[in-house]
Design a protein around this motif. Structure first.
Motif, PDB file in Angstrom:
ATOM      1  N   ILE A  90     -29.637  59.963  89.666  1.00 42.99           N
ATOM      2  CA  ILE A  90     -29.462  58.544  90.013  1.00 42.99           C
ATOM      3  C   ILE A  90     -29.469  58.413  91.524  1.00 42.99           C
ATOM      4  CG2 ILE A  90     -27.953  56.527  89.831  1.00 42.99           C
ATOM      5  CD1 ILE A  90     -26.836  57.694  87.266  1.00 42.99           C
ATOM      6  N   PRO A  91     -30.301  57.558  92.091  1.00 47.69           N
ATOM      7  CA  PRO A  91     -30.364  57.416  93.555  1.00 47.69           C
ATOM      8  C   PRO A  91     -29.040  56.942  94.130  1.00 47.69           C
ATOM      9  CG  PRO A  91     -31.692  55.735  92.451  1.00 47.69           C
ATOM     10  CD  PRO A  91     -31.279  56.699  91.394  1.00 47.69           C
ATOM     11  N   SER A  92     -28.781  57.325  95.350  1.00 45.78           N
ATOM     12  CA  SER A  92     -27.493  57.026  95.981  1.00 45.78           C
ATOM     13  C   SER A  92     -27.286  55.541  96.247  1.00 45.78           C
ATOM     14  CB  SER A  92     -27.380  57.807  97.299  1.00 45.78           C
ATOM     15  OG  SER A  92     -28.472  57.508  98.152  1.00 45.78           O
ATOM     16  N   TYR A  93     -28.377  54.778  96.333  1.00 45.74           N
ATOM     17  CA  TYR A  93     -28.223  53.349  96.596  1.00 45.74           C
ATOM     18  C   TYR A  93     -27.860  52.558  95.344  1.00 45.74           C
ATOM     19  CZ  TYR A  93     -32.948  52.895  94.635  1.00 45.74           C
ATOM     20  OH  TYR A  93     -34.054  52.933  93.807  1.00 45.74           O
ATOM     21  N   SER A  94     -27.752  53.217  94.198  1.00 50.83           N
ATOM     22  CA  SER A  94     -27.459  52.519  92.944  1.00 50.83           C
ATOM     23  C   SER A  94     -26.082  51.854  92.965  1.00 50.83           C
ATOM     24  CB  SER A  94     -27.540  53.494  91.770  1.00 50.83           C
ATOM     25  OG  SER A  94     -28.845  54.022  91.639  1.00 50.83           O
ATOM     26  N   THR A  95     -25.156  52.383  93.742  1.00 47.15           N
ATOM     27  CA  THR A  95     -23.827  51.771  93.827  1.00 47.15           C
ATOM     28  C   THR A  95     -23.913  50.346  94.351  1.00 47.15           C
ATOM     29  OG1 THR A  95     -22.718  53.896  94.152  1.00 47.15           O
ATOM     30  CG2 THR A  95     -21.564  51.925  94.906  1.00 47.15           C
ATOM     31  N   GLY A  96     -24.628  50.150  95.442  1.00 45.69           N
ATOM     32  CA  GLY A  96     -24.788  48.808  95.994  1.00 45.69           C
ATOM     33  C   GLY A  96     -25.529  47.891  95.042  1.00 45.69           C
ATOM     34  N   PHE A 184     -15.522  51.930 105.866  1.00 44.28           N
ATOM     35  CA  PHE A 184     -14.264  52.551 106.282  1.00 44.28           C
ATOM     36  C   PHE A 184     -13.818  53.705 105.393  1.00 44.28           C
ATOM     37  CE2 PHE A 184     -14.041  48.118 107.810  1.00 44.28           C
ATOM     38  CZ  PHE A 184     -13.954  48.371 109.171  1.00 44.28           C
ATOM     39  N   THR A 185     -14.650  54.129 104.460  1.00 45.16           N
ATOM     40  CA  THR A 185     -14.355  55.313 103.660  1.00 45.16           C
ATOM     41  C   THR A 185     -15.573  56.227 103.671  1.00 45.16           C
ATOM     42  OG1 THR A 185     -15.154  54.461 101.532  1.00 45.16           O
ATOM     43  CG2 THR A 185     -12.888  53.910 102.153  1.00 45.16           C
ATOM     44  N   SER A 186     -15.373  57.410 103.149  1.00 46.83           N
ATOM     45  CA  SER A 186     -16.482  58.378 103.086  1.00 46.83           C
ATOM     46  C   SER A 186     -17.048  58.474 101.676  1.00 46.83           C
ATOM     47  CB  SER A 186     -15.978  59.760 103.545  1.00 46.83           C
ATOM     48  OG  SER A 186     -14.900  60.198 102.716  1.00 46.83           O
ATOM     49  N   MET A 187     -16.773  57.485 100.824  1.00 43.48           N
ATOM     50  CA  MET A 187     -17.229  57.545  99.439  1.00 43.48           C
ATOM     51  C   MET A 187     -18.738  57.381  99.336  1.00 43.48           C
ATOM     52  SD  MET A 187     -14.197  55.456  97.475  1.00 43.48           S
ATOM     53  CE  MET A 187     -14.742  56.099  95.891  1.00 43.48           C
ATOM     54  N   LEU A 188     -19.323  56.541 100.199  1.00 45.38           N
ATOM     55  CA  LEU A 188     -20.772  56.368 100.239  1.00 45.38           C
ATOM     56  C   LEU A 188     -21.150  55.896 101.628  1.00 45.38           C
ATOM     57  CD1 LEU A 188     -21.895  53.034  98.559  1.00 45.38           C
ATOM     58  CD2 LEU A 188     -19.542  53.508  99.146  1.00 45.38           C
ATOM     59  N   SER A 189     -22.407  56.078 101.960  1.00 44.81           N
ATOM     60  CA  SER A 189     -22.853  55.690 103.297  1.00 44.81           C
ATOM     61  C   SER A 189     -23.159  54.197 103.334  1.00 44.81           C
ATOM     62  CB  SER A 189     -24.111  56.476 103.691  1.00 44.81           C
ATOM     63  OG  SER A 189     -25.211  56.109 102.868  1.00 44.81           O
ATOM     64  N   LEU A 190     -22.970  53.619 104.500  1.00 41.40           N
ATOM     65  CA  LEU A 190     -23.226  52.195 104.673  1.00 41.40           C
ATOM     66  C   LEU A 190     -24.704  51.880 104.481  1.00 41.40           C
ATOM     67  CD1 LEU A 190     -22.118  49.411 105.441  1.00 41.40           C
ATOM     68  CD2 LEU A 190     -22.519  50.005 107.845  1.00 41.40           C
ATOM     69  N   GLU A 191     -25.579  52.780 104.920  1.00 38.20           N
ATOM     70  CA  GLU A 191     -27.011  52.552 104.780  1.00 38.20           C
ATOM     71  C   GLU A 191     -27.414  52.484 103.305  1.00 38.20           C
ATOM     72  OE1 GLU A 191     -25.614  54.820 106.665  1.00 38.20           O
ATOM     73  OE2 GLU A 191     -26.028  54.015 108.670  1.00 38.20           O
ATOM     74  N   ASP A 192     -26.864  53.390 102.482  1.00 32.93           N
ATOM     75  CA  ASP A 192     -27.183  53.370 101.055  1.00 32.93           C
ATOM     76  C   ASP A 192     -26.664  52.095 100.389  1.00 32.93           C
ATOM     77  OD1 ASP A 192     -28.486  55.780 101.144  1.00 32.93           O
ATOM     78  OD2 ASP A 192     -26.719  56.961 100.578  1.00 32.93           O
ATOM     79  N   TYR A 193     -25.473  51.667 100.788  1.00 31.78           N
ATOM     80  CA  TYR A 193     -24.907  50.457 100.182  1.00 31.78           C
ATOM     81  C   TYR A 193     -25.744  49.230 100.537  1.00 31.78           C
ATOM     82  CZ  TYR A 193     -21.681  46.652  99.170  1.00 31.78           C
ATOM     83  OH  TYR A 193     -21.130  45.501  98.690  1.00 31.78           O
ATOM     84  N   VAL A 194     -26.082  49.068 101.797  1.00 23.55           N
ATOM     85  CA  VAL A 194     -26.873  47.910 102.221  1.00 23.55           C
ATOM     86  C   VAL A 194     -28.256  47.945 101.588  1.00 23.55           C
ATOM     87  CG1 VAL A 194     -27.932  46.779 104.210  1.00 23.55           C
ATOM     88  CG2 VAL A 194     -25.598  47.670 104.374  1.00 23.55           C
ATOM     89  N   PHE A 195     -28.867  49.124 101.511  1.00 16.50           N
ATOM     90  CA  PHE A 195     -30.182  49.236 100.879  1.00 16.50           C
ATOM     91  C   PHE A 195     -30.086  48.887  99.396  1.00 16.50           C
ATOM     92  CE2 PHE A 195     -33.545  51.620  98.702  1.00 16.50           C
ATOM     93  CZ  PHE A 195     -34.654  51.162  99.391  1.00 16.50           C
TER      94      PHE A 195
END
Length: 266
Positions: A90-96, A184-195
């Motif tokens: 599963i790609p890392s950006y799936s969370t966002g 503000f956490t290390s759970m996921l990167s900001l770039e992956d979330y925004v993408f």
């Protein structure tokens, strides 16, 4: 004394039949109530002033509640998605992406409306119920004023008019809550979330949420006003009417959610 095994079943059948008849009668009175509400106001200037007042009271005053709840729910959804999406396939950006879809499709419309049913619905039912038991509504009727139109219509139109703002605000603040987790956490990167929140965006989902919220706002205001308008007794009955209004509107919102989802997303 002889026992008759069939009597409990017969009694249960009669009770269910009475409940059905009572529900049909209540629905008929609700429809008649709406025909009394949705009439042309006698004085446009008075109606406009009351409309502005109700928009501020029911809509603007709900903004802090919507912001706080949406912010924390967006953060919680992001945390849960991050914890549960652990497969390397599963790609890392799936969370966002998942956070965005949950907020747009369900939370900012249905869940937020259920929360507002408790705040706005109980407020309307208790206010109108108090006016009924203190004979203020009777006084309006005696003066020849359409009390249902004068008291209820500004509340319905005011809240229905403003609720799309609350829906869009809830969507935005939910995404901001997820952004705080990524920032503000290390759970996921900001770039992956925004993408993720930008990927595969479907504009119709926003309109879908707004349409549902408008329908739910109509349900909340009309049902709460109905229970408050026909309350009988004193302060205790006003509280009971407020509770019934919140419970009934919540159940009908869930039913309408299923129907609207089927109609709008098929």
């Amino acid at each position: 004394m002889a026992s008759y095994p069939g009597l409990p079943v017969f009694s249960l059948f009669n009770r269910d039949k009475t409940m059905i008849v009572s529900s049909i009668a209540s629905f008929g009175r609700y429809c008649m109530f709406l025909t009394q509400v949705f009439r042309l106001p006698d004085k446009g200037k008075v109606f406009f002033n009351r409309l502005i007042f109700e928009i501020n009271k029911l809509g603007v005053d709900s903004i802090p509640l919507v912001i706080i709840i949406s912010l924390f729910i967006g953060a919680v959804i992001t945390i849960q998605m991050t914890i549960n999406i652990v497969s390397p396939l599963i790609p890392s950006y799936s969370t966002g992406l998942a956070t965005r879809e949950i907020l747009l499709l369900e939370f900012s419309s249905t869940m937020m409306s259920l929360i507002l049913a408790g705040k706005v619905g109980s407020n309307i039912a208790s206010e109108i119920g108090t006016m009924r038991v203190t004979e203020q509504i009777d006084a309006l009727d005696i003066m020849g004023i359409n009390s249902a139109n004068f008291v209820v219509l500004p509340k319905i139109i005011g809240f229905v008019f403003f609720v799309p703002v609350l829906c869009i605000l809830s969507m935005f603040m939910g995404l901001v809550g997820g952004w705080f987790i990524a920032q503000f956490t290390s759970m996921l990167s900001l770039e992956d979330y925004v993408f993720g929140i930008q990927s595969f965006f479907n504009e119709w989902y926003v309109w879908y949420g707004i349409i549902k919220t408008v329908v739910f706002a109509f349900i909340i205001t009309t049902i709460a006003a109905y229970y408050g308008y026909y309350v009988k007794g004193g302060a205790l009955e006003v509280g009971q009417a407020s509770t019934k209004a919140v419970v009934s509107s919540s159940i009908i919102i869930l039913l309408a959610d299923v129907i609207l989802t089927k109609l709008l997303l098929q």
